[in-house]
Enzyme design. Structure first.
Site, PDB file in Angstrom:
ATOM      1  N   GLY A  11      -5.960   8.541  -5.692  1.00  0.00           N
ATOM      2  CA  GLY A  11      -6.256   7.835  -4.456  1.00  0.00           C
ATOM      3  C   GLY A  11      -5.305   6.692  -4.162  1.00  0.00           C
ATOM      4  O   GLY A  11      -5.404   6.050  -3.121  1.00  0.00           O
ATOM      5  N   CYS A  12      -4.357   6.442  -5.054  1.00  0.00           N
ATOM      6  CA  CYS A  12      -3.419   5.325  -4.920  1.00  0.00           C
ATOM      7  C   CYS A  12      -2.031   5.846  -4.570  1.00  0.00           C
ATOM      8  O   CYS A  12      -1.466   6.670  -5.289  1.00  0.00           O
ATOM      9  CB  CYS A  12      -3.377   4.550  -6.245  1.00  0.00           C
ATOM     10  N   GLY A  13      -1.460   5.357  -3.476  1.00  0.00           N
ATOM     11  CA  GLY A  13      -0.131   5.781  -3.050  1.00  0.00           C
ATOM     12  C   GLY A  13       0.950   5.467  -4.071  1.00  0.00           C
ATOM     13  O   GLY A  13       1.852   6.275  -4.300  1.00  0.00           O
TER      14      GLY A  13
END
Length: 142
Positions: A11-13
């Site tokens: 979920g983290c770029g």
């Protein structure tokens, strides 16, 4: 094949970009979804030692449990901070990458390039459009 591990949050770029930079070097790393399978206290201590940072440096500050638990308090020792990270893995900053050349908290994502044993195989552009690797596989410095 090079042995690389990433403590990853899909979920983290930044974590996604780091994973893709590893893959761009021709390696499929071991992916640990640390929110689902958090490291043990000993594993977390080992990672912190290998990175050469403090426990507080690994603490993610811009997430809900940080304020609620009062983790900004200088009175909290390393053990209390580790307890919080183990109870709430979202407090562990990411991504952490382990390679034969070292262990690093890869923020920004291109920090992984310093510990990847194999060169980049082609161009790479981060999700936000920033070009990191050119068409010759060379790092682009801003």
């Amino acid at each position: 094949m090079t042995d690389i591990t990433i403590y990853h949050n899909p979920g983290c770029g930044t974590s996604r970009n780091t994973l893709e930079l590893i893959r761009n070097s021709g390696v499929e790393p071991t992916i640990i979804l640390y929110l689902e399978t958090p490291p043990t206290r000993d594993e977390l201590r080992k990672l912190i030692t290998e990175m050469g940072i403090s426990v507080r440096d690994l603490l993610r500050k811009n997430t809900e449990p940080y304020e609620t638990l009062g983790l900004a308090s200088a009175q909290l020792d390393d053990e209390a901070l580790l307890d919080a990270m183990l109870a709430h893995p979202v407090l562990i900053n990411r991504p952490i990458v382990v390679t034969p050349l070292g262990t690093r908290l890869c923020r920004p994502s291109e920090a992984v390039l310093d510990i990847l044993p194999d060169p980049q195989r082609g161009p790479f552009t981060k999700e936000d459009g920033e070009v990191v690797i050119d068409e010759k596989g060379q790092r682009v410095h801003p």
